[in-house]
Design a protein around this motif. Structure first.
Motif, PDB file in Angstrom:
ATOM      1  N   ARG B 167      35.989 -36.571  33.795  1.00 13.26           N
ATOM      2  CA  ARG B 167      37.401 -36.809  33.510  1.00 13.26           C
ATOM      3  C   ARG B 167      38.073 -35.545  32.986  1.00 13.26           C
ATOM      4  O   ARG B 167      38.921 -35.610  32.114  1.00 13.26           O
ATOM      5  CB  ARG B 167      37.564 -37.939  32.487  1.00 13.26           C
ATOM      6  CG  ARG B 167      37.214 -39.294  33.071  1.00 13.26           C
ATOM      7  CD  ARG B 167      36.852 -40.279  31.992  1.00 13.26           C
ATOM      8  NE  ARG B 167      36.632 -41.618  32.504  1.00 13.26           N
ATOM      9  CZ  ARG B 167      35.562 -42.020  33.148  1.00 13.26           C
ATOM     10  NH1 ARG B 167      34.604 -41.154  33.403  1.00 13.26           N
ATOM     11  NH2 ARG B 167      35.430 -43.252  33.568  1.00 13.26           N
ATOM     12  N   GLU B 192      39.619 -40.817  35.771  1.00 12.23           N
ATOM     13  CA  GLU B 192      41.055 -40.563  35.719  1.00 12.23           C
ATOM     14  C   GLU B 192      41.372 -39.243  36.379  1.00 12.23           C
ATOM     15  O   GLU B 192      40.564 -38.329  36.412  1.00 12.23           O
ATOM     16  CB  GLU B 192      41.517 -40.498  34.256  1.00 12.23           C
ATOM     17  CG  GLU B 192      41.293 -41.784  33.487  1.00 12.23           C
ATOM     18  CD  GLU B 192      42.006 -42.950  34.120  1.00 12.23           C
ATOM     19  OE1 GLU B 192      41.367 -43.991  34.314  1.00 12.23           O
ATOM     20  OE2 GLU B 192      43.191 -42.809  34.468  1.00 12.23           O
ATOM     21  N   ALA B 216      42.192 -43.927  40.752  1.00 13.47           N
ATOM     22  CA  ALA B 216      42.971 -43.722  39.534  1.00 13.47           C
ATOM     23  C   ALA B 216      44.396 -43.295  39.814  1.00 13.47           C
ATOM     24  O   ALA B 216      45.151 -43.012  38.890  1.00 13.47           O
ATOM     25  CB  ALA B 216      42.273 -42.680  38.664  1.00 13.47           C
ATOM     26  N   SER B 239      44.538 -46.452  44.396  1.00  7.50           N
ATOM     27  CA  SER B 239      44.711 -47.771  43.841  1.00  7.50           C
ATOM     28  C   SER B 239      46.003 -48.366  44.382  1.00  7.50           C
ATOM     29  O   SER B 239      47.003 -47.689  44.488  1.00  7.50           O
ATOM     30  CB  SER B 239      44.798 -47.651  42.323  1.00  7.50           C
ATOM     31  OG  SER B 239      45.134 -48.886  41.782  1.00  7.50           O
TER      32      SER B 239
END
Lengths: 268, 575
Positions: B167, B192, B216, B239
Motif C-alpha cells: 500500500r 489501496e 481499489a 471496483s
C-alpha cells in the motif's frame, strides 16, 4: 432361479424385484446389465415383512457378485475430511430423497409393491453416481430430506482454475449480525485462513466467547451459535464444511444467541 | 542469396519475426546462422532451465526483448510446491553484467524479487517494457523502483500475479517527466491506490492505450480517468460497486461516450449490474470482453450487455450466463474467435451452469471460432460430434467437465467418440484438454488424427499404458504433455526415450510411474532433467528398500543443454 423363495399365499401377486439391501451401495453404471444377468427373485408379502428382510439379506449374501465399490484414486489428496466424509468416500451413490421413513428399522422401499422390470432404477442411480452426501447440517429443514445440492470431495488442483481466479470468485465481504447487537458488521472472509481465526475475530468484534465445536454436537456450552447463509439461501452451522467451501459460499453470518440458540442446542 | 551482402540479407531477415521461422533460417548455412544470430531482436525461451543466460548471451549478443517461462503449466493449479524454482534473478544478474541493451522483459510463472526489479531498473537505460504473467515473490516496492528508474517506460503489464501490496506510493514514483506510458495494468494489486498520483500519471500520458485498474479504484475516479484519457483502447474497470450516487454514473456515461477508440473491456471485480448499462454505447465497437471476474453480475445483465456487442472477437465469461446466454452470444457475436467460459461454483452443483447445449449453440452460431475453453457439469458424445461438424477450424479446444470420470450423461458411455470426432475434424488442432470418462480409445484417436497437436492436457483418463503410447507414437509435433491422475506407468514412459528430445517437457503426477522407471529413464537420456517432486517425503524415497517399485508422486522432465540445475530445493530430486 437364483434366489430363495418364500412361501406366499396365492392371493398376492409375485413380483420380480432386485434386492436393495438398505445398507449397501453399489455403482450400477459399471454393471448396466446387473439386473439382467442374475436377478434375485423375491416373493413379497407385507405379512411376512420381517422374514422378507431376512430373505433379502440371505439372498444378498448368497449372491455376492463382484460389486465394485468405487474408491477415489489413492493418490488424490483430499484437503480436509471429516469422519462423515471418510465414510462416504467409499460409497458414491446418493439416494436423492429418502422418502420412505424407517419403520421398525425396515426400509419399506424393499417391500414396495411395484411392477417394473429390474433395472428401472438404473437411470436414476446413474445420475447420482459420484455424488457425495452433503455434509451440510440443515437447521431449519426436515431431517429426513437429504440435501439436494451435493458437495464434492476436494481434490488438489481440481478443477483446473488458477488460484488467482478462485480467490476472486469467492465472496469477500459479508455482513455479520449478532442477536441482540444494535448494528451489523462487515468482514472480509479472505483475510482469514481457517475457522479458528474467523471465530476469534468474531469473538473480539462482538465481545462474546464461543463454545467448543464438535462435528456431532455443534457448539456446546456457551449458548452462542455461529450460523451462515450460503449461496443456496440455506442457513448452516459454521464449521461443518471445509474452510474453502465455506468462504466461497458464505453470503451472510448470523451469530445466534439467547433463547433461539438454546432451542437449537437441544435440537442438535 | 550468397551473392548479397550481409546487410541485405539481414534486412530481409528483419521481416521474419516468428521464432520458429528464425530458428529455421539459422539452420540453413553457417553464414545465415551468423547473420541471424546478430540480428535476432526477440528471444523466446519456453523453459528457463533448458538453457543458461551465459549461453543465451553467447548466441544472441544483440537481442532487445527476452521472454522467459519458468514453472510448468500445472503450477497454476497448485500442483507445484512453493519454492520449486523458476527464479529470474540469475538471468537479470547475467544480463546486467553483459552489455546487452535490454528493452523488454516478459516473464511467465517465474519467481521475481524486489532486488531483481531494482537491478533491472538500474541496469538498462532503454528499458521500456515489463510484462509479468502469473509471477510471484515481489512487492510494490519493486514496482516503485521500476517506476522511478526507467526513464522511457512504456509498458507495465501485471497479469494475475501474486504481489505483496505494501500500500505504498509506487504510483507516485513515476517522475513528472514520464509521459511515455502506453500500457498500465495493475489489476492484480489488492491494496489501496494513490488515486491522485494515478490521475496525474494518466493525464500526462497522451499515448496511453491500455489501462487496467484494481479493485481499489472507485466509480467516480474511473469517470475522471476516462475523461483524461478518451484515447483509451483497452480498459480494465476496477471496483464498480453499487454506487447510489447517480452523479457518478452520469459522469461515467458522459466520459464513456467520448471513448470512441475503446475496443477491449475487462475487470468489473466488484460490480453492480445497473452501471453496466453505462457501457452500452461503446459495445458496438468492442472486440474483446472479459467479464470472467464479475461474479456478482447476474446472467441477465451480462446478456443485455452482450446483445450490443456485435463485433466481439474474444469473450471471457462466467458460466452464470447459462445456456440461454450462450445462445444469445451465438446469435449476436458472429465474429467470435475465442471463447472462455469459467465456472462460478467451483464445488459443483450450480443450477445456472452451462451444459453441452450452450457449446453446441456457440459452435453453430460462430463460424470463426477457433479457440475455446469450456467448463461445464456435463457433456455428451452427440454434442461433441455436432460441435466438430460445425467448427472444424479449432486450434485450441479445452473442455473441462468439473466432475472427474463423468461419462456421457445420456448414454453413460465414455466420451471417447466425442473427442475422437473433434480431433478428426479439426486438422489444425494445436492444443487439446480432455476430461470426463475416457478410455484408451480416445488416445488412439488422438494419436491417429491430431497430427498438429502441440500441447495435450490429460486428467483422470485412460486405462492402460497403451493410451499414453498412442499419443507419444502418433503426435509427431507434441511439445508439452501434462498428465495427472491417470494409470500410465513405466512401460509408457520408457517406450521411446528419444521422443522427449523433440518435446519441451512432460509432466506426470499421481500416475503409475515408479522411481525405478524414472531412474532408468534418466540413465538412458542424460540430456533430460528428470525431476521427482516429493514435497511430503523429502528423502524417504531413497531409504525405502522397495524404492524401485515405489510410485512417484510428481514427475517433471524436460530437455536441457545445461544439465542439472543448481537451484533445486530439497524436495526436488533430480535423477
Amino acid at each position: 432361479m437364483d434366489g430363495q423363495s418364500v412361501y406366499v399365499p396365492p392371493l398376492f401377486p409375485c413380483l420380480i424385484l432386485a434386492s436393495h439391501p438398505p445398507d449397501n451401495f453399489y455403482l450400477s453404471s459399471f454393471y448396466p446389465n446387473f439386473y439382467a444377468s442374475s436377478p434375485t427373485f423375491i416373493y413379497l408379502s407385507p405379512l411376512f415383512s420381517s422374514s422378507t428382510k431376512l430373505t433379502n439379506e440371505k439372498n444378498h449374501n448368497k449372491n455376492k457378485r463382484r460389486i465394485l465399490r468405487w474408491k477415489p484414486h489413492k493418490n488424490i489428496l483430499v484437503k480436509k475430511k471429516t469422519t462423515q466424509e471418510h465414510r462416504e468416500n467409499d460409497f458414491l451413490i446418493l439416494k436423492k430423497t429418502m422418502t420412505y421413513e424407517k419403520v421398525n428399522e425396515l426400509n419399506l422401499k424393499d417391500t414396495e409393491l411395484r411392477l417394473g422390470l429390474p433395472g428401472t432404477e438404473q437411470a436414476k442411480e446413474e445420475q447420482e453416481v459420484s455424488c457425495v452426501r452433503s455434509n451440510k447440517r440443515q437447521l431449519q429443514s426436515d431431517n429426513e430430506e437429504e440435501s439436494t445440492s451435493p458437495t464434492k470431495t476436494q481434490i488438489v488442483g481440481w478443477p483446473p482454475v488458477r488460484s488467482y481466479r478462485k480467490n476472486n470468485n469467492s465472496v469477500s465481504y459479508v455482513k455479520v449480525s449478532m442477536d441482540g447487537a444494535p448494528y451489523l458488521r462487515k468482514i472480509d472472509l479472505k483475510t482469514y485462513k481457517n475457522y479458528p481465526e474467523l471465530l476469534k475475530a468474531l469473538e473480539n468484534m462482538f465481545k462474546f466467547t464461543i463454545g467448543e465445536y464438535s462435528e456431532r454436537e455443534g457448539y456446546k456450552g456457551s449458548g452462542v451459535i455461529p450460523t451462515y447463509e450460503d449461496k443456496d439461501g440455506d442457513w448452516m452451522l459454521v464449521g461443518d464444511v471445509p474452510w474453502d467451501m465455506f468462504s466461497s459460499s458464505c453470503k451472510r453470518l448470523r451469530i445466534m444467541k439467547g433463547s433461539d440458540a438454546l432451542a437449537l442446542d437441544s435440537a442438535l | 542469396m550468397n551473392y548479397f551482402p550481409d546487410e541485405v540479407i539481414e534486412h530481409v531477415f528483419d521481416f521474419v519475426t516468428s521464432h520458429k521461422d528464425r530458428n529455421s533460417i539459422s539452420l540453413v548455412c553457417k553464414s545465415w546462422f551468423k547473420i541471424e544470430r546478430y540480428s535476432r531482436q526477440n528471444v523466446f525461451i519456453g523453459n528457463c532451465y533448458s538453457i543458461s543466460p551465459e549461453r543465451l548471451l553467447r548466441r544472441f549478443p544483440c537481442f532487445k526483448s527476452l521472454t522467459l517461462k519458468g514453472k510448468p503449466h500445472f503450477a497454476d493449479f497448485n500442483l507445484v510446491p512453493h519454492g520449486w524454482g523458476g527464479f529470474v534473478q540469475p538471468w537479470i544478474e547475467a544480463l546486467a553484467r553483459s552489455r546487452v541493451g535490454l528493452e523488454e522483459l516478459r516473464l511467465k510463472r517465474m519467481v521475481v524479487t524486489d532486488e531483481g526489479l531494482e537491478l533491472l531498473s538500474r541496469s538498462f537505460v532503454n528499458f521500456k517494457s515489463l510484462v509479468l504473467v502469473s509471477c510471484e515473490g515481489f512487492s510494490t516496492d519493486g514496482l516503485a523502483s521500476i517506476a522511478s528508474n526507467c526513464r522511457h517506460l512504456r509498458d507495465l503489464d501485471l497479469q494475475e500475479n501474486e504481489i505483496d501490496d505494501h500500500r505504498g506510493q509506487w504510483l507516485s514514483c513515476f517522475p513528472e517527466t514520464c509521459t511515455s506510458v502506453v500500457t498500465l495494468n495493475f489489476a492484480c494489486l489488492e491494496g489501496e491506490t494513490n488515486l491522485v498520483a494515478l490521475e496525474r500519471l494518466v493525464a500526462r500520458s497522451p499515448n496511453l492505450r491500455s489501462l487496467k485498474l484494481n479493485r481499489a479504484v472507485p466509480l467516480d475516479a474511473l469517470a475522471r480517468l476516462m475523461a483524461c484519457a478518451p484515447q483509451i483502447v483497452d480498459l480494465g474497470v476496477g471496483s464498480y460497486e453499487d454506487e447510489q450516487d447517480s452523479e457518478s454514473c452520469l459522469k461515467l456515461q458522459a466520459a464513456i461516450r467520448k471513448c470512441t477508440s475503446l475496443r477491449s473491456l475487462s475487470g468489473f471485480l466488484e460490480a453492480a449490474p445497473h452501471c453496466l448499462s453505462a457501457f452500452h454505447p461503446v459495445c458496438h465497437n468492442l472486440t474483446s470482453l472479459n467479464l470472467s471476474y464479475a461474479a456478482e453480475i447476474h446472467g441477465s445483465h451480462l446478456i443485455k450487455l452482450i446483445e450490443h456487442c456485435k463485433k466481439l472477437q474474444r469473450l471471457w465469461i462466467l458460466d452464470s450466463i447459462g445456456d440461454k446466454g450462450l445462445e444469445v452470444v451465438a446469435s449476436t457475436c458472429k465474429e467470435l474467435q475465442e471463447l472462455r467460459v469459467f465456472p462460478t461454483d467451483l464445488h459443483g452443483g450450480g443450477n445456472t451452469a452451462v451444459t453441452e447445449d450452450g457449446l453446441v449453440a456457440i459452435s453453430a452460431g460462430c463460424p470463426k471460432l477457433h479457440s475455446i475453453l469450456y467448463f461445464c457439469q456435463q457433456m455428451t458424445n452427440a454434442a461433441l460430434i455436432t460441435v466438430a461438424r460445425n467448427c472444424p477450424n479449432f486450434i485450441r479446444f479445452r473442455l473441462c467437465i468439473l466432475e472427474p470420470h463423468k461419462p456421457d450423461h445420456v448414454t453413460s458411455q465414455p466420451l471417447d467418440e466425442g473427442f475422437g470426432a473433434i480431433v478428426q475434424a479439426c486438422k489444425n488442432l494445436k492444443r487439446l484438454s480432455v476430461s470426463g470418462l475416457l478410455t484408451d480409445q480416445v488416445f488412439l484417436y488422438i494419436g491417429m488424427f491430431a497430427t498438429q497437436l502441440e500441447m495435450l492436457s490429460i486428467a483422470f483418463a485412460g486405462d492402460t499404458d497403451k493410451g499414453m503410447l498412442y499419443v507419444l507414437n502418433g503426435c509427431k509435433k507434441m511439445r508439452k504433455l501434462e498428465i495427472r491422475d491417470s494409470p500410465f506407468g513405466d512401460a509408457a514412459l520408457l517406450a521411446d526415450v528419444n521422443k522427449y528430445e523433440t518435446m519441451r517437457s512432460l509432466w506426470m503426477s499421481s500416475c503409475e510411474v515408479t522411481l525405478g522407471g524414472c531412474k532408468r529413464l534418466a540413465r538412458k537420456a542424460p540430456w533430460l532433467n528428470v525431476e521427482i517432486i516429493n514435497e511430503n517425503d523429502n528423502n524417504r524415497m531413497e531409504e525405502n528398500g522397495y524404492e524401485g517399485r515405489q510410485k512417484v508422486d510428481k514427475l517433471y522432465l524436460y530437455r536441457t543443454v545445461v544439465g542439472t540445475r543448481v537451484d533445486a530445493p530439497p524436495f526436488v530430486w533430480i535423477l
